[in-house]
Write a protein that holds these residues in place. Structure first.
Motif, PDB file in Angstrom:
ATOM      1  N   ARG A   8       0.867  -1.187   0.000  1.00  0.00           N
ATOM      2  CA  ARG A   8       0.000   0.000   0.000  1.00  0.00           C
ATOM      3  C   ARG A   8       0.898   1.230   0.000  1.00  0.00           C
ATOM      4  O   ARG A   8       1.138   1.861   1.054  1.00  0.00           O
ATOM      5  CB  ARG A   8      -0.925  -0.009   1.215  1.00  0.00           C
ATOM      6  N   PRO A   9       1.442   1.631  -1.157  1.00  0.00           N
ATOM      7  CA  PRO A   9       2.477   2.669  -1.201  1.00  0.00           C
ATOM      8  C   PRO A   9       1.913   4.079  -1.329  1.00  0.00           C
ATOM      9  O   PRO A   9       2.306   4.838  -2.219  1.00  0.00           O
ATOM     10  CB  PRO A   9       3.283   2.267  -2.442  1.00  0.00           C
ATOM     11  N   SER A  92      -5.262  -1.086  -3.433  1.00  0.00           N
ATOM     12  CA  SER A  92      -5.278   0.099  -4.288  1.00  0.00           C
ATOM     13  C   SER A  92      -6.621   0.790  -4.182  1.00  0.00           C
ATOM     14  O   SER A  92      -7.631   0.168  -3.836  1.00  0.00           O
ATOM     15  CB  SER A  92      -5.008  -0.288  -5.749  1.00  0.00           C
ATOM     16  N   SER A  93      -6.632   2.079  -4.482  1.00  0.00           N
ATOM     17  CA  SER A  93      -7.869   2.843  -4.544  1.00  0.00           C
ATOM     18  C   SER A  93      -8.483   2.694  -5.934  1.00  0.00           C
ATOM     19  O   SER A  93      -7.856   2.171  -6.861  1.00  0.00           O
ATOM     20  CB  SER A  93      -7.592   4.311  -4.238  1.00  0.00           C
ATOM     21  N   THR A 116      -7.679  -6.048  -6.186  1.00  0.00           N
ATOM     22  CA  THR A 116      -8.929  -5.589  -6.791  1.00  0.00           C
ATOM     23  C   THR A 116      -8.571  -4.877  -8.085  1.00  0.00           C
ATOM     24  O   THR A 116      -7.780  -3.930  -8.080  1.00  0.00           O
ATOM     25  CB  THR A 116      -9.673  -4.640  -5.840  1.00  0.00           C
ATOM     26  N   SER A 117      -9.151  -5.334  -9.190  1.00  0.00           N
ATOM     27  CA  SER A 117      -8.784  -4.760 -10.484  1.00  0.00           C
ATOM     28  C   SER A 117      -9.951  -4.808 -11.453  1.00  0.00           C
ATOM     29  O   SER A 117     -10.548  -5.867 -11.668  1.00  0.00           O
ATOM     30  CB  SER A 117      -7.596  -5.523 -11.088  1.00  0.00           C
ATOM     31  N   GLU A 118     -10.239  -3.652 -12.034  1.00  0.00           N
ATOM     32  CA  GLU A 118     -11.204  -3.589 -13.133  1.00  0.00           C
ATOM     33  C   GLU A 118     -10.545  -3.967 -14.455  1.00  0.00           C
ATOM     34  O   GLU A 118     -11.219  -4.251 -15.431  1.00  0.00           O
ATOM     35  CB  GLU A 118     -11.801  -2.180 -13.238  1.00  0.00           C
ATOM     36  N   GLU A 137     -12.840   3.022   1.590  1.00  0.00           N
ATOM     37  CA  GLU A 137     -11.543   2.381   1.390  1.00  0.00           C
ATOM     38  C   GLU A 137     -11.305   1.232   2.363  1.00  0.00           C
ATOM     39  O   GLU A 137     -10.669   0.232   2.014  1.00  0.00           O
ATOM     40  CB  GLU A 137     -10.427   3.414   1.524  1.00  0.00           C
ATOM     41  N   VAL A 138     -11.775   1.363   3.594  1.00  0.00           N
ATOM     42  CA  VAL A 138     -11.627   0.275   4.556  1.00  0.00           C
ATOM     43  C   VAL A 138     -12.378  -0.969   4.064  1.00  0.00           C
ATOM     44  O   VAL A 138     -11.848  -2.090   4.091  1.00  0.00           O
ATOM     45  CB  VAL A 138     -12.144   0.705   5.944  1.00  0.00           C
ATOM     46  N   GLU A 139     -13.601  -0.773   3.612  1.00  0.00           N
ATOM     47  CA  GLU A 139     -14.399  -1.896   3.115  1.00  0.00           C
ATOM     48  C   GLU A 139     -13.786  -2.492   1.853  1.00  0.00           C
ATOM     49  O   GLU A 139     -13.843  -3.716   1.647  1.00  0.00           O
ATOM     50  CB  GLU A 139     -15.826  -1.428   2.833  1.00  0.00           C
TER      51      GLU A 139
END
Length: 348
Positions: A8-9, A92-93, A116-118, A137-139
């Motif tokens: 998580r950079p 990632s956001s 998580t990736s679209e 973001e937590v969820e």
């Protein structure tokens, strides 16, 4: 599951929001390594459940990226290989792709990678998770690790947490105080110095002590915000991360924009008056599971702009918030000052 790597950079606030997911992983892992960039090191160092923090910038995440070349890529792959991870999760956001990070991890020989990736990941991910963008973001992070079978242990309510500290509070003992933190990592998320200074005056007039906080490069800002106040303590540049944690923990409320100290306040359970400029949606980054009020027009036409500097004259989303709005929100969250400040308590 033995050795888990979480990447998580981002900034300290984003790293703090990963805390519940890290605790879910720590419940099953023998060792959890958290890879952050230099802007997230302090937040990472305070998270329970993390056994090791490593720091290396990823240019596709850092807001001031360095160039990428073959040498950098080779060094980064070697760095990742040296972490000896059995599993890796790339957090990632919604606006970030985890795939460049996944490519480095795959080249480093990490045997299992989830994110998580679209975007279609090909062979880069073993777990390609998908979720609605409009979740906190937590969820978002918790849902990813849950998809891999890792959930918070019984009794963990999923709130933000930081490790306890025994550092003393640099604020002198006395009447209750409110923290005003005027700075933000992104200028478009900051209320004007003049409005912050007026809010300090309104809080003082209502009987509160006020403490102004800020980073070492924000001392001019905090000096401006605290100028002329009778009982306000300017701690700009005078607190390290642990001391800031204590100052926020012991406050009656914190007045702050959408920036790291808002999430640190939530992690220590302090109510937050959030001067929330909707450059990114509040549903994703509002203070998590702590009493709070959002001030600012969330449905303005330019919401979601992700601007670094507001391009609209007057910064209308939060520029229309006035100091009395802040005082009213503080009063609602705290019930009002119970022990008004006395002249003898004016800090030297």
């Amino acid at each position: 599951m033995t050795r888990v790597l979480v990447v998580r950079p981002d900034n300290n606030g984003d790293v703090l929001l990963a805390g519940p997911a890290l605790r879910a992983l720590a419940a099953d892992a023998e060792h959890v390594t958290l890879w952050v960039g230099p802007r997230g090191r302090l937040g990472a160092s305070s998270l329970p459940g993390v056994d090791e923090v490593v720091v290396r910038t990823l240019p596709w995440i850092d807001p001031a990226p360095a160039a990428v070349d073959g040498d950098w890529l080779e060094e980064t792959v070697a760095f990742a290989s040296g972490l000896r991870a059995d599993r890796a999760f790339v957090l990632s956001s919604f606006h970030q792709s985890p795939l460049p990070t996944a490519l480095c991890l795959r080249a480093a020989g990490v045997p299992w990678i989830g994110a998580t990736s679209e975007y279609y990941p090909g062979s880069l991910l073993d777990l390609r998770h998908r979720i609605d963008d409009d979740v906190h973001e937590v969820e978002r992070s918790l849902d990813l690790v849950a998809a891999a079978g890792h959930r918070l242990p019984d009794g963990d309510d999923g709130r933000l947490r930081v490790r306890p500290t025994t550092r003393p509070n640099p604020v002198p003992a006395g009447a209750p105080y409110v923290v005003v933190h005027p700075g933000a990592s992104v200028p478009a998320r900051a209320w004007s110095p003049e409005r912050n200074r007026a809010a300090v005056g309104a809080l003082e007039a209502a009987g509160w002590r006020v403490v102004v906080t800020g980073a070492p490069d924000e001392t001019d800002l905090t000096r401006t915000v605290a100028a002329g106040a009778r009982t306000t303590l300017d701690l700009g540049g005078r607190c390290d991360w642990e001391e800031l944690t204590v100052v926020l923990r012991d406050a009656a409320a914190v007045v702050v924009g959408n920036t790291g100290p808002a999430h640190l306040a939530a992690a220590v359970g302090t109510p937050v008056v959030s001067l929330y400029a909707p450059t990114v949606p509040a549903v994703r980054w509002r203070p998590w599971q702590v009493p709070h009020e959002l001030l600012g027009q969330q449905d303005i036409g330019c919401a979601g702009c992700r601007a670094q500097v507001c391009p609209v004259a007057g910064h209308p989303c939060i520029g229309r918030v006035v100091p009395d709005d802040v005082l009213a929100a503080v009063t609602r969250l705290t019930g009002g000052v119970a022990d008004p400040v006395a002249p003898a308590e004016v800090p030297a």
